[in-house]
Design a protein around this motif. Structure first.
Motif, PDB file in Angstrom:
ATOM      1  N   HIS A  41       0.816  -1.222   0.000  1.00 43.50           N
ATOM      2  CA  HIS A  41       0.000   0.000   0.000  1.00 43.50           C
ATOM      3  C   HIS A  41       0.849   1.272   0.000  1.00 43.50           C
ATOM      4  N   GLY A  42       0.176   2.388  -0.275  1.00 41.38           N
ATOM      5  CA  GLY A  42       0.815   3.686  -0.269  1.00 41.38           C
ATOM      6  C   GLY A  42       0.919   4.280   1.123  1.00 41.38           C
ATOM      7  N   ARG A  43       1.504   5.465   1.206  1.00 46.37           N
ATOM      8  CA  ARG A  43       1.734   6.130   2.493  1.00 46.37           C
ATOM      9  C   ARG A  43       0.403   6.414   3.192  1.00 46.37           C
ATOM     10  N   GLY A  44       0.377   6.146   4.484  1.00 53.00           N
ATOM     11  CA  GLY A  44      -0.821   6.366   5.274  1.00 53.00           C
ATOM     12  C   GLY A  44      -1.832   5.247   5.179  1.00 53.00           C
ATOM     13  N   GLY A  45      -1.531   4.210   4.399  1.00 52.29           N
ATOM     14  CA  GLY A  45      -2.491   3.131   4.187  1.00 52.29           C
ATOM     15  C   GLY A  45      -2.237   1.931   5.065  1.00 52.29           C
ATOM     16  N   ASP A  46      -3.026   0.900   4.812  1.00 53.65           N
ATOM     17  CA  ASP A  46      -2.846  -0.385   5.483  1.00 53.65           C
ATOM     18  C   ASP A  46      -3.345  -1.481   4.551  1.00 53.65           C
ATOM     19  N   HIS A  47      -3.514  -2.697   5.068  1.00 53.73           N
ATOM     20  CA  HIS A  47      -3.853  -3.813   4.182  1.00 53.73           C
ATOM     21  C   HIS A  47      -5.251  -3.705   3.586  1.00 53.73           C
ATOM     22  N   THR A  48      -6.078  -2.812   4.113  1.00 58.94           N
ATOM     23  CA  THR A  48      -7.430  -2.631   3.566  1.00 58.94           C
ATOM     24  C   THR A  48      -7.488  -1.601   2.446  1.00 58.94           C
ATOM     25  N   SER A  49      -6.423  -0.833   2.259  1.00 59.96           N
ATOM     26  CA  SER A  49      -6.459   0.304   1.324  1.00 59.96           C
ATOM     27  C   SER A  49      -6.692  -0.115  -0.123  1.00 59.96           C
ATOM     28  N   ALA A  50      -6.123  -1.240  -0.527  1.00 57.52           N
ATOM     29  CA  ALA A  50      -6.239  -1.654  -1.925  1.00 57.52           C
ATOM     30  C   ALA A  50      -7.684  -1.920  -2.313  1.00 57.52           C
ATOM     31  N   VAL A  51      -8.469  -2.427  -1.378  1.00 58.83           N
ATOM     32  CA  VAL A  51      -9.893  -2.656  -1.653  1.00 58.83           C
ATOM     33  C   VAL A  51     -10.680  -1.370  -1.441  1.00 58.83           C
ATOM     34  N   ARG A  52     -10.438  -0.710  -0.327  1.00 58.87           N
ATOM     35  CA  ARG A  52     -11.224   0.482   0.024  1.00 58.87           C
ATOM     36  C   ARG A  52     -11.015   1.625  -0.976  1.00 58.87           C
ATOM     37  N   ASP A  53      -9.774   1.879  -1.353  1.00 54.39           N
ATOM     38  CA  ASP A  53      -9.459   3.036  -2.193  1.00 54.39           C
ATOM     39  C   ASP A  53      -9.417   2.718  -3.685  1.00 54.39           C
ATOM     40  N   LEU A  54      -9.068   1.481  -4.032  1.00 53.38           N
ATOM     41  CA  LEU A  54      -8.875   1.139  -5.440  1.00 53.38           C
ATOM     42  C   LEU A  54      -9.881   0.134  -5.977  1.00 53.38           C
ATOM     43  N   GLY A  55     -10.573  -0.594  -5.089  1.00 48.47           N
ATOM     44  CA  GLY A  55     -11.478  -1.640  -5.569  1.00 48.47           C
ATOM     45  C   GLY A  55     -10.739  -2.772  -6.241  1.00 48.47           C
ATOM     46  N   ILE A  56      -9.540  -3.087  -5.757  1.00 51.14           N
ATOM     47  CA  ILE A  56      -8.680  -4.042  -6.446  1.00 51.14           C
ATOM     48  C   ILE A  56      -9.269  -5.447  -6.467  1.00 51.14           C
ATOM     49  N   ASP A  57     -10.146  -5.768  -5.503  1.00 51.23           N
ATOM     50  CA  ASP A  57     -10.766  -7.096  -5.495  1.00 51.23           C
ATOM     51  C   ASP A  57     -11.630  -7.318  -6.726  1.00 51.23           C
ATOM     52  N   ARG A  58     -12.354  -6.295  -7.147  1.00 50.25           N
ATOM     53  CA  ARG A  58     -13.191  -6.401  -8.347  1.00 50.25           C
ATOM     54  C   ARG A  58     -12.354  -6.311  -9.624  1.00 50.25           C
ATOM     55  N   TYR A  59     -11.299  -5.516  -9.582  1.00 55.17           N
ATOM     56  CA  TYR A  59     -10.382  -5.494 -10.728  1.00 55.17           C
ATOM     57  C   TYR A  59      -9.736  -6.859 -10.930  1.00 55.17           C
ATOM     58  N   LEU A  60      -9.485  -7.580  -9.839  1.00 51.36           N
ATOM     59  CA  LEU A  60      -8.906  -8.912  -9.953  1.00 51.36           C
ATOM     60  C   LEU A  60      -9.868  -9.857 -10.666  1.00 51.36           C
ATOM     61  N   THR A  61     -11.125  -9.843 -10.257  1.00 53.05           N
ATOM     62  CA  THR A  61     -12.123 -10.667 -10.942  1.00 53.05           C
ATOM     63  C   THR A  61     -12.206 -10.297 -12.416  1.00 53.05           C
ATOM     64  N   ALA A  62     -12.226  -8.999 -12.704  1.00 51.19           N
ATOM     65  CA  ALA A  62     -12.325  -8.547 -14.093  1.00 51.19           C
ATOM     66  C   ALA A  62     -11.125  -8.998 -14.907  1.00 51.19           C
ATOM     67  N   ALA A  63      -9.939  -8.976 -14.310  1.00 48.17           N
ATOM     68  CA  ALA A  63      -8.740  -9.404 -15.025  1.00 48.17           C
ATOM     69  C   ALA A  63      -8.822 -10.872 -15.413  1.00 48.17           C
ATOM     70  N   VAL A  64      -9.293 -11.707 -14.494  1.00 47.22           N
ATOM     71  CA  VAL A  64      -9.423 -13.133 -14.782  1.00 47.22           C
ATOM     72  C   VAL A  64     -10.519 -13.372 -15.813  1.00 47.22           C
ATOM     73  N   GLN A  65     -11.618 -12.649 -15.705  1.00 47.24           N
ATOM     74  CA  GLN A  65     -12.690 -12.778 -16.695  1.00 47.24           C
ATOM     75  C   GLN A  65     -12.224 -12.353 -18.086  1.00 47.24           C
ATOM     76  N   ALA A  66     -11.256 -11.422 -18.121  1.00 48.38           N
ATOM     77  CA  ALA A  66     -10.736 -10.947 -19.412  1.00 48.38           C
ATOM     78  C   ALA A  66      -9.688 -11.874 -20.002  1.00 48.38           C
ATOM     79  N   GLY A  67      -9.343 -12.947 -19.284  1.00 47.11           N
ATOM     80  CA  GLY A  67      -8.423 -13.927 -19.843  1.00 47.11           C
ATOM     81  C   GLY A  67      -7.122 -14.113 -19.102  1.00 47.11           C
ATOM     82  N   SER A  68      -6.880 -13.337 -18.033  1.00 51.59           N
ATOM     83  CA  SER A  68      -5.650 -13.534 -17.267  1.00 51.59           C
ATOM     84  C   SER A  68      -5.690 -14.875 -16.553  1.00 51.59           C
ATOM     85  N   PRO A  69      -4.573 -15.583 -16.495  1.00 48.38           N
ATOM     86  CA  PRO A  69      -4.527 -16.783 -15.656  1.00 48.38           C
ATOM     87  C   PRO A  69      -4.901 -16.406 -14.224  1.00 48.38           C
ATOM     88  N   PRO A  70      -5.667 -17.224 -13.539  1.00 52.03           N
ATOM     89  CA  PRO A  70      -6.132 -16.851 -12.205  1.00 52.03           C
ATOM     90  C   PRO A  70      -4.993 -16.770 -11.190  1.00 52.03           C
TER      91      PRO A  70
END
Length: 296
Positions: free
Chosen positions: A92-121
């Motif tokens: 994470h970036g400065r001032g963040g913690d392990h929740t920041s990637a989901v809270r600020d970036l929505g990375i959990d949904r981007y991960l699903t989208a990446a796999v749906q788009a053809g990325s190896p899981p």
């Protein structure tokens, strides 16, 4: 003698051209703000409208960090927390913690989208590195790199994730940390080949060329800065796929571009600033890069 209307107009045009040139070259501050007002920093990324997958969260007592550390493991939708997927660490970036990637970036949904788009899981593993450690050992002996290498990676392996070939991702402070951690620990993988980073992706990494320019608190001393310098580490990263992206209106743009060239890294400089919107826009490309290189 009074100036003619034509002369006044010419003077105004010349001043305007000089002002624009000053903004674009950085001689006059405020380019990012002007570009933002006129829509020149590009659109904000929109979190994909797809389901998030399973999440496993917990804590562990870290000797490296001298504290209790939180973490989360994110799986793409359609997979189970028991699946032995390859994994990419998330710093994470400065001032963040392990929740920041989901809270600020929505990375959990981007991960699903990446796999749906053809990325190896693959899975993503986020961990607390401290709000301003810059992911390197400090004068207090707090050492996030040790925590990752000796504590977090073994924890992930014990949970059934495939850590033989893992990736590292980070943004801002975490982008710097991702590159530094990978460079510092790459030599160990030649001695311990059963677990090694094969790819690192950094968004807007917080890198400086001179100690005089660093953000307050980023380093403990000039010696600390020199020891954590990323420039000149081509050999350390020669066996790792590297991607570095940074917005052209980001304060780290020039240093990031120079580092990308020095390392022969993928990525580039796009319209954008040091914002969550830019980072969300670039997440699909960064995750696709990691997923493609985690494939055995």
């Amino acid at each position: 003698m009074a100036l003619s209307r034509r002369a006044l107009l010419g003077t105004g045009v010349a001043v305007g051209v000089a002002a624009v040139a000053g903004l674009e070259t950085g001689l006059i501050p405020g380019r990012a703000r002007v570009h933002d007002v006129f829509g020149l920093t590009g659109p904000d990324g929109v979190v994909p409208d797809v389901p998030a997958g399973p999440v496993v969260s917990g804590t562990f007592e870290s000797f490296g960090r001298r504290t209790t550390v939180g973490y989360s493991i994110l799986y793409p939708d359609g997979y189970q927390a028991s699946d032995a997927l390859p994994v990419a660490l998330v710093l994470h970036g400065r001032g963040g913690d392990h929740t920041s990637a989901v809270r600020d970036l929505g990375i959990d949904r981007y991960l699903t989208a990446a796999v749906q788009a053809g990325s190896p899981p693959f899975a993503l593993a986020t961990v607390d590195g401290g709000p301003d450690t810059y992911w390197h050992r400090r004068v207090t002996d707090e050492d996030p790199g040790f925590m990752i290498d000796q504590e977090f990676l073994p924890l992930l392996a014990n949970r059934g994730l495939d850590t033989a070939r893992y990736g590292v991702f980070g943004w801002s402070m975490g982008g710097y940390g991702a590159l530094l951690y990978t460079a510092l620990h790459a030599w160990q993988r030649r001695v311990r080949p059963g677990m090694r980073a094969v790819a690192v992706a950094a968004l807007s990494p917080a890198v400086w060329r001179r100690y005089e320019d660093v953000a307050p608190g980023a380093f403990d001393s000039r010696e600390d800065f020199e020891g954590g310098q990323l420039f000149g580490r081509q050999v350390s990263l020669q066996d790792v796929a590297v991607r570095i992206d940074c917005g052209r209106d980001d304060p780290f743009a020039k240093a990031a571009a120079r580092l990308r060239t020095e390392l022969g890294a993928a990525g580039g400089q796009q319209a954008g600033a040091h914002t969550h919107g830019y980072w969300r826009r670039m997440l699909p490309a960064q995750l696709a890069f990691l997923g493609g290189r985690l494939r055995h």
